[in-house]
Design an enzyme around this catalytic site. Structure first.
Site, mmCIF file in Angstrom:
data_model
loop_
_atom_site.group_PDB
_atom_site.id
_atom_site.type_symbol
_atom_site.label_atom_id
_atom_site.label_comp_id
_atom_site.label_asym_id
_atom_site.label_seq_id
_atom_site.Cartn_x
_atom_site.Cartn_y
_atom_site.Cartn_z
ATOM 1 N N LYS A 259 0.811 -1.214 0.000
ATOM 2 C CA LYS A 259 0.000 0.000 0.000
ATOM 3 C C LYS A 259 0.846 1.266 0.000
ATOM 4 C CE LYS A 259 -4.316 -1.916 1.662
ATOM 5 N NZ LYS A 259 -5.377 -1.935 2.697
ATOM 6 N N ARG B 38 -3.474 -10.181 5.108
ATOM 7 C CA ARG B 38 -3.918 -10.247 3.711
ATOM 8 C C ARG B 38 -2.783 -9.721 2.839
ATOM 9 N NH1 ARG B 38 -6.274 -6.715 0.018
ATOM 10 N NH2 ARG B 38 -7.788 -7.665 -1.419
#
Length: 280
Positions: A225, A259
């Site tokens: 991210k 995740r």
């Protein structure tokens, strides 16, 4: 007010799958079937590619596969339900025979229901049951596992993000209870990268242990991210070390599920982290 007591065992249940996270972190492998994924540029958009990548992730040790048909990166273009179904359903149908449960990453109840009918076991909702009013009902009707993620429609630097996440989780759990979703089928996700400033994302990561106060498994999603790229300038493909660092801290803080795109690296990192923590 509806209430939901936490699960009595460290088990995440989804349509017959009982995933034990007692002392062992579960690894959710990401399988994006979108042409515009921020991290892999549509690497699994074609069905044959999705099938090959899914088998690879399972071989690398994934406990869950998370299939997404709509990019939710900053600035993404919303996808109509019909298009999302066109992307997701063939992948779910092709992979339903795998030995791990399939999760569908969607904010639309109609997509969730179709995927559950096709063999998915978990609904990963970026609006934590607080968006589509039918989502909780659908999850309950199919005995699905649920990942309820914190989100905000608007970024507000003045918000106490930890208090906001805790309040959101309380509301999500109340909605789950009203719908009849059982406690052992719920996981909570603080939503790193969603509706938060850079500083708020860091604060949420530094406060992961607090989110465990409800007694439900916490899922952490930091993989590749932009948060990592803001700490040190990198492209998404270059962010594996930063992703591992954040997930190791998450495991130490008690997160039950991580995740990730890079399953093999994280399985190794998780097992080593757990061995050290168990020895202390």
């Amino acid at each position: 007010m509806a209430s939901l007591l936490p699960p009595t065992e460290r088990i995440f249940e989804a349509r017959g799958h009982r995933l034990d996270y007692a002392g062992r972190t579960l690894v959710m492998g990401i399988l994006n079937v979108t042409p515009d994924s921020f991290s892999d540029g549509g690497r699994s958009a074609a069905l044959d590619d999705a099938r090959a990548n899914a088998h690879r992730l399972v071989a690398e040790g994934a406990d869950i596969l998370d299939i997404g048909g709509e990019s939710t990166r900053p600035g993404h273009t919303p996808v109509p339900a019909e298009e999302e179904l066109r992307r997701v359903l063939p992948a779910v149908e092709a992979l339903a025979g795998l030995p791990v449960p399939l999760s569908v990453d969607t904010q639309k109840a109609v997509v969730a229901e179709a995927a559950l009918k096709a063999g998915a076991c978990i609904v990963n909702d970026i609006w934590g049951l607080m968006g589509d009013p039918e989502m909780a009902r659908v999850a309950a009707a199919y005995d699905a596992g649920v990942v309820a993620m914190h989100n905000r429609a608007n970024v507000d630097p003045a918000v106490d993000i930890v208090a906001d996440i805790l309040g959101f989780f309380e509301q999500a759990l109340e909605r789950a209870a009203r719908a009849g979703i059982r406690a052992e089928r719920i996981s909570l996700d603080p939503g790193i990268g969603f509706g938060k400033t850079f500083e708020q994302n860091l604060k949420a990561l530094a406060s992961l242990a607090e989110f465990g106060r409800f007694g439900f498994p916490i899922l952490l999603g930091t993989s590749r991210k932009s948060l990592i790229g803001k700490v040190i300038e990198t492209t998404p493909a270059e962010r594996l070390p930063g992703t591992i660092a954040s997930n190791v801290l998450g495991i130490r803080a008690g997160c039950a599920i991580i995740r990730v795109h890079d399953v093999a690296a994280h399985v190794q990192a998780a097992r080593v982290t757990e061995a050290i923590l168990h020895a202390s």
